[in-house]
Design a protein around this motif. Structure first.
Motif, PDB file in Angstrom:
ATOM      1  N   VAL A 121       0.870  -1.184   0.000  1.00 51.94           N
ATOM      2  CA  VAL A 121       0.000   0.000   0.000  1.00 51.94           C
ATOM      3  C   VAL A 121       0.901   1.228   0.000  1.00 51.94           C
ATOM      4  O   VAL A 121       1.641   1.464   0.959  1.00 51.94           O
ATOM      5  N   VAL A 122       0.846   2.013  -1.080  1.00 51.67           N
ATOM      6  CA  VAL A 122       1.733   3.176  -1.184  1.00 51.67           C
ATOM      7  C   VAL A 122       1.022   4.470  -0.800  1.00 51.67           C
ATOM      8  O   VAL A 122       1.671   5.500  -0.557  1.00 51.67           O
ATOM      9  N   GLN A 123      -0.284   4.439  -0.752  1.00 48.96           N
ATOM     10  CA  GLN A 123      -1.056   5.610  -0.313  1.00 48.96           C
ATOM     11  C   GLN A 123      -2.425   5.125   0.149  1.00 48.96           C
ATOM     12  O   GLN A 123      -3.053   4.314  -0.542  1.00 48.96           O
ATOM     13  N   ALA A 124      -2.856   5.589   1.301  1.00 48.75           N
ATOM     14  CA  ALA A 124      -4.184   5.219   1.818  1.00 48.75           C
ATOM     15  C   ALA A 124      -5.034   6.474   1.972  1.00 48.75           C
ATOM     16  O   ALA A 124      -4.542   7.520   2.412  1.00 48.75           O
ATOM     17  N   TRP A 125      -6.293   6.364   1.591  1.00 48.42           N
ATOM     18  CA  TRP A 125      -7.248   7.466   1.720  1.00 48.42           C
ATOM     19  C   TRP A 125      -8.395   6.987   2.592  1.00 48.42           C
ATOM     20  O   TRP A 125      -8.886   5.878   2.411  1.00 48.42           O
ATOM     21  N   ILE A 126      -8.821   7.834   3.516  1.00 51.56           N
ATOM     22  CA  ILE A 126      -9.989   7.465   4.305  1.00 51.56           C
ATOM     23  C   ILE A 126     -10.780   8.730   4.629  1.00 51.56           C
ATOM     24  O   ILE A 126     -10.207   9.817   4.794  1.00 51.56           O
ATOM     25  N   ASP A 127     -12.079   8.600   4.680  1.00 49.85           N
ATOM     26  CA  ASP A 127     -12.957   9.700   5.088  1.00 49.85           C
ATOM     27  C   ASP A 127     -13.029   9.665   6.609  1.00 49.85           C
ATOM     28  O   ASP A 127     -13.665   8.777   7.184  1.00 49.85           O
ATOM     29  N   PRO A 128     -12.369  10.625   7.287  1.00 47.89           N
ATOM     30  CA  PRO A 128     -12.311  10.555   8.759  1.00 47.89           C
ATOM     31  C   PRO A 128     -13.665  10.763   9.420  1.00 47.89           C
ATOM     32  O   PRO A 128     -13.828  10.464  10.605  1.00 47.89           O
ATOM     33  N   ALA A 129     -14.626  11.253   8.670  1.00 45.44           N
ATOM     34  CA  ALA A 129     -15.964  11.478   9.245  1.00 45.44           C
ATOM     35  C   ALA A 129     -16.748  10.176   9.369  1.00 45.44           C
ATOM     36  O   ALA A 129     -17.758  10.123  10.077  1.00 45.44           O
ATOM     37  N   ARG A 130     -16.296   9.115   8.691  1.00 44.52           N
ATOM     38  CA  ARG A 130     -17.035   7.854   8.728  1.00 44.52           C
ATOM     39  C   ARG A 130     -16.525   6.985   9.870  1.00 44.52           C
ATOM     40  O   ARG A 130     -15.463   6.370   9.763  1.00 44.52           O
ATOM     41  N   LYS A 131     -17.254   6.935  10.980  1.00 42.11           N
ATOM     42  CA  LYS A 131     -16.882   6.078  12.097  1.00 42.11           C
ATOM     43  C   LYS A 131     -17.610   4.736  11.929  1.00 42.11           C
ATOM     44  O   LYS A 131     -18.789   4.718  11.582  1.00 42.11           O
ATOM     45  N   ASP A 132     -16.911   3.644  12.220  1.00 39.07           N
ATOM     46  CA  ASP A 132     -17.502   2.311  12.144  1.00 39.07           C
ATOM     47  C   ASP A 132     -18.326   2.122  10.866  1.00 39.07           C
ATOM     48  O   ASP A 132     -19.529   1.851  10.912  1.00 39.07           O
ATOM     49  N   PRO A 133     -17.697   2.262   9.718  1.00 40.87           N
ATOM     50  CA  PRO A 133     -18.431   2.146   8.449  1.00 40.87           C
ATOM     51  C   PRO A 133     -19.042   0.754   8.304  1.00 40.87           C
ATOM     52  O   PRO A 133     -18.459  -0.245   8.732  1.00 40.87           O
ATOM     53  N   ARG A 134     -20.218   0.699   7.687  1.00 40.93           N
ATOM     54  CA  ARG A 134     -20.935  -0.575   7.518  1.00 40.93           C
ATOM     55  C   ARG A 134     -20.399  -1.270   6.268  1.00 40.93           C
ATOM     56  O   ARG A 134     -21.052  -1.329   5.229  1.00 40.93           O
ATOM     57  N   THR A 135     -19.171  -1.802   6.407  1.00 39.38           N
ATOM     58  CA  THR A 135     -18.510  -2.451   5.276  1.00 39.38           C
ATOM     59  C   THR A 135     -19.191  -3.778   4.920  1.00 39.38           C
ATOM     60  O   THR A 135     -19.887  -4.380   5.733  1.00 39.38           O
ATOM     61  N   LEU A 136     -18.936  -4.212   3.669  1.00 45.46           N
ATOM     62  CA  LEU A 136     -19.550  -5.424   3.120  1.00 45.46           C
ATOM     63  C   LEU A 136     -18.529  -6.545   3.084  1.00 45.46           C
ATOM     64  O   LEU A 136     -17.407  -6.343   2.593  1.00 45.46           O
ATOM     65  N   HIS A 137     -18.919  -7.758   3.499  1.00 43.62           N
ATOM     66  CA  HIS A 137     -17.993  -8.893   3.560  1.00 43.62           C
ATOM     67  C   HIS A 137     -18.653 -10.092   2.908  1.00 43.62           C
ATOM     68  O   HIS A 137     -19.629 -10.634   3.435  1.00 43.62           O
ATOM     69  N   HIS A 138     -18.131 -10.507   1.746  1.00 42.24           N
ATOM     70  CA  HIS A 138     -18.769 -11.557   0.956  1.00 42.24           C
ATOM     71  C   HIS A 138     -18.675 -12.915   1.638  1.00 42.24           C
ATOM     72  O   HIS A 138     -17.578 -13.416   1.890  1.00 42.24           O
ATOM     73  N   ARG A 139     -19.820 -13.500   1.930  1.00 40.05           N
ATOM     74  CA  ARG A 139     -19.843 -14.841   2.518  1.00 40.05           C
ATOM     75  C   ARG A 139     -20.017 -15.907   1.436  1.00 40.05           C
ATOM     76  O   ARG A 139     -20.015 -17.103   1.738  1.00 40.05           O
ATOM     77  N   GLY A 140     -20.191 -15.504   0.197  1.00 40.94           N
ATOM     78  CA  GLY A 140     -20.354 -16.439  -0.906  1.00 40.94           C
ATOM     79  C   GLY A 140     -21.770 -16.435  -1.458  1.00 40.94           C
ATOM     80  O   GLY A 140     -22.732 -16.167  -0.741  1.00 40.94           O
ATOM     81  N   ARG A 141     -21.861 -16.695  -2.779  1.00 45.29           N
ATOM     82  CA  ARG A 141     -23.148 -16.827  -3.466  1.00 45.29           C
ATOM     83  C   ARG A 141     -24.117 -15.681  -3.163  1.00 45.29           C
ATOM     84  O   ARG A 141     -25.309 -15.898  -2.897  1.00 45.29           O
ATOM     85  N   GLY A 142     -23.585 -14.464  -3.172  1.00 40.16           N
ATOM     86  CA  GLY A 142     -24.439 -13.288  -3.022  1.00 40.16           C
ATOM     87  C   GLY A 142     -24.832 -12.948  -1.598  1.00 40.16           C
ATOM     88  O   GLY A 142     -25.608 -12.019  -1.385  1.00 40.16           O
ATOM     89  N   HIS A 143     -24.314 -13.694  -0.630  1.00 42.58           N
ATOM     90  CA  HIS A 143     -24.574 -13.347   0.769  1.00 42.58           C
ATOM     91  C   HIS A 143     -23.434 -12.455   1.276  1.00 42.58           C
ATOM     92  O   HIS A 143     -22.255 -12.799   1.112  1.00 42.58           O
ATOM     93  N   PHE A 144     -23.810 -11.350   1.893  1.00 42.69           N
ATOM     94  CA  PHE A 144     -22.816 -10.415   2.419  1.00 42.69           C
ATOM     95  C   PHE A 144     -23.092 -10.147   3.890  1.00 42.69           C
ATOM     96  O   PHE A 144     -24.205  -9.787   4.257  1.00 42.69           O
TER      97      PHE A 144
END
Lengths: 158, 158
Positions: A121-144
């Motif tokens: 990772v040579v550069q990281a960008w983050i929106d500091p206003a977003r606390k505990d973002p509701r990220t998506l995690h693929h469990r397979g076959r369209g389930h997140f």
């Protein structure tokens, strides 16, 4: 999560589900990108990409990335995501994502056996206003799985 | 997540944060296990381990695994987890975890450069009564994201 690349000025974006942190210094990520993906050839040729971290509001776009190929179409346009210039790599940032990691290939010796790239990772960008973002995690076959709350426990672990 | 091993009848357990799916067939997982962990030497010697998947009820035990070393103590006893016999490997299952993956080392060629093991899952255990388990995901320095709800979207992705 969406991984963007660019070859000869033409941007592409794919959905990746399998990745892990590899090291703190240099900050690096390992990920599986099969050569069945159009992006694999671009990443191999350019050695650059951006990992774009999506939240639940972008779920339709993420699935769109995973169900189409950039061999024939402009996927950014097809899935309604916006490419934006990165600072250190030719691959574009995805403007809608709250966090973006500009990456260069650090070790490609595991790609033939395991389709596994180690990226620095040579550069990281983050929106500091977003606390505990509701990220998506693929469990397979369209389930997140959608990220729930973050808890804190006393720990010496990095 | 807790990784259990066993050498000469003595069980050990450590906390691992960095892992990814590698392949569907054979089902395999890649993970970073540094040689600073006592478990790394045992895994290298025996080529067997169990990945135990924890939920929020086990958070204190998980942090306990990550903040002590099995070089001198019986960590299962120290953190109040229960070892149970596995079916295919000498490493023990952790009885309290709702899901357990018995693993053998599939490829150790990346351990010197990246502390990275590719493990084949030879037996998987899951409690079918646990829907959408509230799994723990280490964000670093004692912060853990707890799994939220699972959503389903129409997708062709495996």
């Amino acid at each position: 999560m969406p991984v963007s690349t660019s070859l000869k000025g033409r941007a592409n974006i794919m959905a990746m589900s399998w990745q892990t942190m590899m090291e703190f210094e240099p900050p690096s990520i390992g990920c599986v990108i099969s050569d069945r993906n159009h992006s694999c050839g671009i990443l191999t040729a350019t050695r650059e990409c951006v990992i774009n971290i999506p939240t639940i509001e972008l779920s339709a776009q993420v699935v769109g990335c995973g169900n189409t190929s950039g061999r024939k179409i402009d996927k950014f346009a097809a899935v309604s995501l916006t490419p934006a210039p990165a600072s250190h790599v030719s691959a574009p940032l995805t403007a809608e994502c709250h966090a973006k990691l500009e990456c260069r290939v650090f070790d490609a010796r595991m790609t033939a056996r395991h389709s596994f790239f180690v990226l620095e990772v040579v550069q990281a960008w983050i929106d500091p206003a977003r606390k505990d973002p509701r990220t998506l995690h693929h469990r397979g076959r369209g389930h997140f799985m959608v990220a729930g709350e973050t808890i804190r426990l006393p720990s010496k672990m990095k």
